[in-house]
Design a protein around this motif. Structure first.
Motif, mmCIF file in Angstrom:
data_model
loop_
_atom_site.group_PDB
_atom_site.id
_atom_site.type_symbol
_atom_site.label_atom_id
_atom_site.label_comp_id
_atom_site.label_asym_id
_atom_site.label_seq_id
_atom_site.Cartn_x
_atom_site.Cartn_y
_atom_site.Cartn_z
ATOM 1 N N GLY A 134 0.803 -1.219 0.000
ATOM 2 C CA GLY A 134 0.000 0.000 0.000
ATOM 3 C C GLY A 134 0.831 1.261 0.000
ATOM 4 N N SER A 135 2.006 1.206 0.631
ATOM 5 C CA SER A 135 2.895 2.369 0.650
ATOM 6 C C SER A 135 3.811 2.420 -0.567
ATOM 7 C CB SER A 135 3.744 2.364 1.928
ATOM 8 O OG SER A 135 4.549 1.195 2.008
ATOM 9 N N ARG A 136 3.623 1.470 -1.476
ATOM 10 C CA ARG A 136 4.361 1.416 -2.742
ATOM 11 C C ARG A 136 5.867 1.309 -2.522
ATOM 12 N NH1 ARG A 136 1.091 6.175 -6.089
ATOM 13 N NH2 ARG A 136 -0.995 5.304 -5.822
ATOM 14 N N ALA A 137 6.244 0.513 -1.551
ATOM 15 C CA ALA A 137 7.659 0.356 -1.210
ATOM 16 C C ALA A 137 8.450 -0.229 -2.379
ATOM 17 C CB ALA A 137 7.800 -0.544 0.018
ATOM 18 N N GLN A 138 9.587 0.377 -2.683
ATOM 19 C CA GLN A 138 10.442 -0.086 -3.771
ATOM 20 C C GLN A 138 11.647 -0.879 -3.274
ATOM 21 O OE1 GLN A 138 9.786 0.338 -7.274
ATOM 22 N NE2 GLN A 138 7.863 0.609 -6.168
ATOM 23 N N VAL A 139 12.095 -0.583 -2.063
ATOM 24 C CA VAL A 139 13.196 -1.341 -1.460
ATOM 25 C C VAL A 139 12.722 -1.844 -0.101
ATOM 26 C CG1 VAL A 139 15.588 -1.341 -0.683
ATOM 27 C CG2 VAL A 139 14.926 0.059 -2.647
ATOM 28 N N ILE A 140 12.464 -3.152 -0.026
ATOM 29 C CA ILE A 140 11.968 -3.792 1.188
ATOM 30 C C ILE A 140 13.079 -4.656 1.756
ATOM 31 C CG2 ILE A 140 10.229 -5.365 2.141
ATOM 32 C CD1 ILE A 140 8.460 -4.644 -0.297
ATOM 33 N N VAL A 141 13.465 -4.390 2.993
ATOM 34 C CA VAL A 141 14.559 -5.128 3.626
ATOM 35 C C VAL A 141 14.027 -5.921 4.808
ATOM 36 C CG1 VAL A 141 16.782 -4.980 4.798
ATOM 37 C CG2 VAL A 141 16.245 -3.387 2.943
ATOM 38 N N GLU A 142 14.401 -7.184 4.858
ATOM 39 C CA GLU A 142 14.017 -8.056 5.956
ATOM 40 C C GLU A 142 15.277 -8.574 6.631
ATOM 41 O OE1 GLU A 142 11.546 -12.243 6.661
ATOM 42 O OE2 GLU A 142 11.998 -11.538 4.629
ATOM 43 N N ALA A 143 15.407 -8.340 7.930
ATOM 44 C CA ALA A 143 16.541 -8.857 8.699
ATOM 45 C C ALA A 143 16.065 -10.088 9.449
ATOM 46 C CB ALA A 143 17.067 -7.792 9.659
ATOM 47 N N TRP A 144 16.473 -11.253 8.970
ATOM 48 C CA TRP A 144 15.926 -12.531 9.435
ATOM 49 C C TRP A 144 16.788 -13.127 10.534
ATOM 50 C CZ3 TRP A 144 16.923 -17.944 9.075
ATOM 51 C CH2 TRP A 144 15.780 -18.772 9.190
ATOM 52 N N ALA A 145 16.143 -13.855 11.461
ATOM 53 C CA ALA A 145 16.844 -14.555 12.528
ATOM 54 C C ALA A 145 16.564 -16.045 12.424
ATOM 55 C CB ALA A 145 16.411 -14.036 13.896
ATOM 56 N N GLU A 157 27.437 -2.908 7.717
ATOM 57 C CA GLU A 157 28.005 -2.936 6.364
ATOM 58 C C GLU A 157 26.923 -3.153 5.309
ATOM 59 O OE1 GLU A 157 31.073 -5.722 3.716
ATOM 60 O OE2 GLU A 157 30.958 -5.946 5.889
ATOM 61 N N LEU A 158 26.034 -4.107 5.559
ATOM 62 C CA LEU A 158 24.985 -4.413 4.583
ATOM 63 C C LEU A 158 24.010 -3.249 4.415
ATOM 64 C CD1 LEU A 158 24.127 -8.137 5.420
ATOM 65 C CD2 LEU A 158 25.577 -7.256 3.593
ATOM 66 N N MET A 159 23.590 -2.654 5.520
ATOM 67 C CA MET A 159 22.619 -1.566 5.431
ATOM 68 C C MET A 159 23.221 -0.347 4.750
ATOM 69 S SD MET A 159 20.012 -3.075 6.476
ATOM 70 C CE MET A 159 18.837 -1.710 6.388
ATOM 71 N N ARG A 160 24.495 -0.107 4.966
ATOM 72 C CA ARG A 160 25.158 1.010 4.293
ATOM 73 C C ARG A 160 25.306 0.756 2.796
ATOM 74 N NH1 ARG A 160 27.380 4.862 7.564
ATOM 75 N NH2 ARG A 160 27.840 4.361 9.756
ATOM 76 N N SER A 161 25.384 -0.523 2.410
ATOM 77 C CA SER A 161 25.586 -0.857 0.995
ATOM 78 C C SER A 161 24.296 -0.794 0.183
ATOM 79 C CB SER A 161 26.189 -2.262 0.876
ATOM 80 O OG SER A 161 25.234 -3.268 1.234
ATOM 81 N N LEU A 162 23.163 -0.834 0.881
ATOM 82 C CA LEU A 162 21.880 -0.824 0.181
ATOM 83 C C LEU A 162 21.462 0.606 -0.158
ATOM 84 C CD1 LEU A 162 19.971 -3.468 2.338
ATOM 85 C CD2 LEU A 162 20.595 -3.699 -0.078
ATOM 86 N N PRO A 163 20.611 0.760 -1.171
ATOM 87 C CA PRO A 163 20.097 2.098 -1.486
ATOM 88 C C PRO A 163 19.081 2.536 -0.436
ATOM 89 C CG PRO A 163 19.029 0.449 -2.849
ATOM 90 C CD PRO A 163 20.111 -0.262 -2.091
ATOM 91 N N GLU A 164 18.486 3.685 -0.641
ATOM 92 C CA GLU A 164 17.484 4.183 0.295
ATOM 93 C C GLU A 164 16.328 3.193 0.403
ATOM 94 O OE1 GLU A 164 16.426 8.010 -1.200
ATOM 95 O OE2 GLU A 164 18.218 8.980 -0.378
ATOM 96 N N VAL A 165 15.923 2.917 1.636
ATOM 97 C CA VAL A 165 14.903 1.903 1.886
ATOM 98 C C VAL A 165 13.546 2.550 2.118
ATOM 99 C CG1 VAL A 165 16.598 0.324 2.871
ATOM 100 C CG2 VAL A 165 15.339 1.880 4.377
ATOM 101 N N ASP A 166 12.501 1.777 1.860
ATOM 102 C CA ASP A 166 11.131 2.230 2.093
ATOM 103 C C ASP A 166 10.453 1.457 3.215
ATOM 104 O OD1 ASP A 166 11.001 3.998 -0.304
ATOM 105 O OD2 ASP A 166 11.207 2.102 -1.370
ATOM 106 N N PHE A 167 10.914 0.211 3.424
ATOM 107 C CA PHE A 167 10.240 -0.668 4.368
ATOM 108 C C PHE A 167 11.262 -1.636 4.946
ATOM 109 C CE2 PHE A 167 7.027 -3.607 5.933
ATOM 110 C CZ PHE A 167 5.926 -2.794 6.163
ATOM 111 N N VAL A 168 11.400 -1.647 6.267
ATOM 112 C CA VAL A 168 12.378 -2.511 6.917
ATOM 113 C C VAL A 168 11.692 -3.318 8.011
ATOM 114 C CG1 VAL A 168 14.535 -2.646 8.216
ATOM 115 C CG2 VAL A 168 14.230 -0.843 6.494
ATOM 116 N N VAL A 169 11.872 -4.641 7.970
ATOM 117 C CA VAL A 169 11.337 -5.527 9.001
ATOM 118 C C VAL A 169 12.501 -6.264 9.636
ATOM 119 C CG1 VAL A 169 9.795 -7.446 9.517
ATOM 120 C CG2 VAL A 169 9.191 -5.825 7.710
ATOM 121 N N VAL A 170 12.684 -6.109 10.940
ATOM 122 C CA VAL A 170 13.794 -6.752 11.625
ATOM 123 C C VAL A 170 13.277 -7.626 12.758
ATOM 124 C CG1 VAL A 170 14.120 -4.747 13.123
ATOM 125 C CG2 VAL A 170 15.987 -6.373 12.836
#
Length: 212
Positions: free
Chosen positions: A40-51, A106-119
């Protein structure tokens, strides 16, 4: 910040996620909610930090959201052992995942601007994932799963120069903290007394309680 919201895309992602997770026995609660929010928010970069041991229901929902928005769904994991476990679960669930392995900063700095992050807050480095996420001019949604296990607080978690516009707690699973953030201003949301809001999902009949 003016949020561009597409109710139609959110609804389609929600329905598709429910259809995807129910047949394979995954619980439906957080997965379809996050899918609808990301779509719904039209997120283009979705990042999931999985455990490890986290299951892939959320991944299914985020992957479906990314297909509806034409965006990118990335899963970041700390080591190879976690990567193998995640990819095995994702493959069984039919999720085509883009997986990155390494240190959170390191990984988060390497990614482009994010729209949605789930950790997943069970990760020891969960705070770094949120802190070093690049927030664009349109802002982003940040989500902490299993937040109840950590005594989660947004103060000190969001990055420098990031302001919380609004936040909510959902009693889903082990607790879920959600915040909408923008760049600029104070690091914390505006002061004032919080209040609880009850919402009934007319599609499922479930009752949710939000703190604002």
């Amino acid at each position: 910040m003016k949020t561009l919201w597409c109710a139609e895309t959110a609804t389609m992602a929600y329905v598709d996620t429910v259809k995807a997770v129910k047949p394979i026995g995954f619980p439906t609660n957080a997965a379809e909610l996050l899918s609808a929010m990301a779509a719904g928010s039209r997120a283009q970069v979705i990042v999931e930090a999985w455990a490890r041991g986290g299951g892939v229901a959320t991944s299914i929902g985020l992957a479906i959201a990314s297909r509806h928005t034409g965006g990118r769904h990335v899963c970041v994991v700390p080591d190879e052992r976690t990567r193998v476990e995640y990819e095995e679960g994702a493959q069984r669930a039919g999720v085509e995942a883009e997986v990155l392995v390494g240190e959170a900063e390191e990984l988060m700095r390497s990614l482009p601007e994010v729209d949605f992050v789930v950790v997943d807050c069970r990760r020891k480095d969960f705070a770094k994932v949120l802190k070093f996420a690049k927030i664009g001019s349109k802002g982003a949604f940040l989500v902490g799963k299993h937040a109840g296990l950590r005594g989660f607080r947004w103060r000190g978690v969001v990055g420098k120069g990031t302001r919380i516009v609004r936040s909510a707690f959902l009693p889903a699973g082990k607790g879920m903290e959600i915040a909408q953030v923008v760049v600029g201003g104070d690091l914390t949301q505006s002061t004032g007394k919080s209040r609880w809001i009850k919402h009934v999902d007319h599609c499922t009949g479930e009752e949710h309680v939000f703190r604002r």
